[in-house]
Design an enzyme around this catalytic site. Sequence first.
Site, PDB file in Angstrom:
ATOM      1  N   SER A  34      43.953  -3.155  28.662  1.00 55.60           N
ATOM      2  CA  SER A  34      43.548  -4.415  29.286  1.00 55.60           C
ATOM      3  C   SER A  34      42.033  -4.471  29.377  1.00 55.60           C
ATOM      4  CB  SER A  34      44.120  -4.503  30.695  1.00 55.60           C
ATOM      5  OG  SER A  34      43.441  -3.612  31.560  1.00 55.60           O
ATOM      6  N   ASP A  35      41.477  -5.678  29.383  1.00 52.23           N
ATOM      7  CA  ASP A  35      40.066  -5.799  29.712  1.00 52.23           C
ATOM      8  C   ASP A  35      39.905  -5.348  31.174  1.00 52.23           C
ATOM      9  OD1 ASP A  35      37.373  -6.293  29.699  1.00 52.23           O
ATOM     10  OD2 ASP A  35      37.537  -8.270  28.797  1.00 52.23           O
ATOM     11  N   CYS A  36      38.659  -4.979  31.543  1.00 53.81           N
ATOM     12  CA  CYS A  36      38.526  -4.205  32.779  1.00 53.81           C
ATOM     13  C   CYS A  36      38.831  -5.021  34.031  1.00 53.81           C
ATOM     14  CB  CYS A  36      37.160  -3.563  32.813  1.00 53.81           C
ATOM     15  SG  CYS A  36      37.127  -2.319  31.515  1.00 53.81           S
TER      16      CYS A  36
END
Length: 781
Positions: free
Chosen positions: A298-300
């Site tokens: 996932s993006d952060c």
Amino acid sequence: MAKSTLLLHLHILLLFISSSSSSAAAAASRPAFACATGSPAASLPFCRTSLPIRARVRDLVGRLTREEKVKMLVNNAAGVPRLGIAGYEWWSEALHGVSNVGPAVRFGGAFPGATSFPQVISSAASFNASLWELIGIAVSDEARAMYNGGQAGLTMWSPNVNVFRDPRWGRGQETPGEDPTVSGRYAAAYVRGLQQPYGGKGSHGHNRLKLAACCKHYTAYDLDNWKGVDRFHFNAVVSKQDLEDTFNVPFKTCVVEGKAASIMCSYNQVNGIPSCADPDLLRNTIRGQWGLNGYIVSDCDSVGVLYNDQHYTSNPEDAAADTLKAGLDLDCGPFLAQYTESAVQKGKATDGDIDSALTHTVAVQMRLGMYDGEPSQQPFGNLGPNDVCSSTHQELAVEAARQGIVLLKNHKRALPLSTTNLRTVAVIGPNSDATVTMIGNYAGVPCGYTSPLEGIGKYVKTIHQMGCTTVACTGENQPIDAAVDAARKADATIMVVGLDQSIEAEMRDRESLLLPGRQQELVLKVAAASQGPTILVLLCGGPIDVTFAENHRKIKAILWAGYPGQAGGAAIADVIFGAYNPGGKLPVTWYPEDYVEKVPMTTMAMRADSSKRYPGRSYRFYTGPVVYPFGHGLSYTTFSHSLARAPVEFAVPVNGRRRADYINSAESNRTVRVTHTRCDGLHVPIHVDVKNVGERDGTHTVLVYSSPPTGHSAPAKQLVAFEKVHVAAGSQVRVIMGIDVCRDLSFASVEGIRRIPIGDHSLQIGELTHSISLRAEGLRV
Ligand SMILES: *[C@@H]1O[C@H](CO)[C@@H](O)[C@H](O)[C@H]1NC(C)=O
Ligand SMILES: *[C@@H]1O[C@H](CO)[C@@H](O)[C@H](O)[C@H]1NC(C)=O
């Protein structure tokens, strides 16, 4: 990527504190490597390098408790001391050089810096796929060396291959531009360079990796923060058609052709579903259709964002379960470590969901050699400090910068400047002595800089004036008069203007395409006062409307240098003074300022809609006026093309049982579904002779566009092949290309189904046009 919430700042801060507090003794205190001699697990099957990766992963995952496993589902993964497994920070970045944006990378000690190659939008302008791969290889040498020294991870969350849909996007600089074909080729080449796979494939092969790359941010993500809409809340409304033939194209190529070990899902929602929680986008598409051999991250803080900010689920356990079930394997952020166990206890997720995720992440770690003992005894174990910032890599950085420079205007061959008649040159502008500006974002600490002023100063005597105190250039107190004085005294003027990260950046989209603040006024006043020619150099990622300069009599030449990396100033000077003949081309359309008034950034549609006065996006669909078109770029010489070989007819075989589907469509509008033909080997050969009819050696990129027969909602034209060649003055070189019929000549129907239009496809190669008639074979109609 870094989310600007307190939570994540805290998270990053803690990571930095924990890593920097031990930095002095970093190498000494580094935990033992899994499976090293003497490790408690050294004799267990998962340490046995002779076994297939799959068997080793199964063995390891089978030994872990649920509690141990959930702490491994996050970027800051916990270790398992009883098995001698150390914690691992998954987040490293290497977009155009080893970067310290990710917490796993630390500069200092034996590794004070790393080679900073041009920002991706500049490298893209080279249209040279071998250059992209060579940069990847150089970066992977440097990253491996830093890993061996305990200062970097092996999992790079690069490259960014989102289609640069809107010229205002602050992160457009990180991408290979607006064309899905170019972006896909860039992705595959850079990923191949970074990963340098070895060790054989197949079920018993080892499928080893030097580094693991990650194509991001999947999908339809290209809005950061525009007029109150931010990426954490944005729902990208995207048609199936645009998803299939624009937004997903680079990701598919990245997985299928580049064999990337990872894909990152984005913050935004796509048609109402957060991309990290959409089983159709993740499990069915990336893993099912494209066959990802790797992990999805996932993006952060994305998982936290979809729960906390988007309120997509009513409780955190559902957010954890939804993402795992959708196919997410790793959370950048703490969320899955916090809520997965309770999600299982509440019956929302299963141990099988956790095992599936862990199997994907651990397999990549194994392919990287992280369970093979000491790195020094493995392939690449010899890489060390001497391989970072080596003279070869630094020379490649200058060469890449030269190849990425685009000559936009050159009135009456004002360039190159000859040094013989020049006593002094005025070097003016807020970017004239740029250093950190040249490396753009997602950079690291470079080996050193050559600013434009320094580069130019190696050729001629300079008088320097900034003209503006900052790139924003607002307010009364701008040193414009001093710049005008300097121009008056010099024999020629070089102005270096443009943007920097204060204008276009992550979480900072633009609202205007004009030069910021009083920069245009500066350029006009200086040009008016100049004795000799005025040369304008633009440093920026996204396009700028410089119509005023294109039309200006005294501004003789314009160069776009993008963000050219650590040695950009040397490359700019080499082009201006003729040591290098420019050959770069624009990877994006440069729109006029009024485009942004007609087109809301939030409208995702690629295709024009005349009923809504919507002009469409990118050279593939937009037909309005431009400042400079996609693919524009001049040279100091002239090239001509002639067609050496291209068929006039080409047969597309159709699977017999699918005849009806073909026959039932209107005759003027016939298409063959890509899944109803045999795509393997369906390549149209195109051989083009390129002649250099000018007086200087030069490089030229042959761009092959194709326009489909009318009557389809296909792009008006599409780049279907490109190849860069060097041609000596007066000579000719044959360029051999192939067009992949299924990939390049198809388009997506409104249902998102790929179809190949039957009939006359028109190829355009420079001044040439050529028609190829596609017919369906195995049919009598
Ligand atoms: C062309 O074919 C598509 C389906 O393949 C259909 O949706 C479209 O309406 C047709 N257009 C015309 C003009 O017949
Ligand atoms: C592409 O880049 C590589 C690496 O710099 C270079 O060796 C090659 O000559 C370039 N190709 C052309 C046609 O310029």
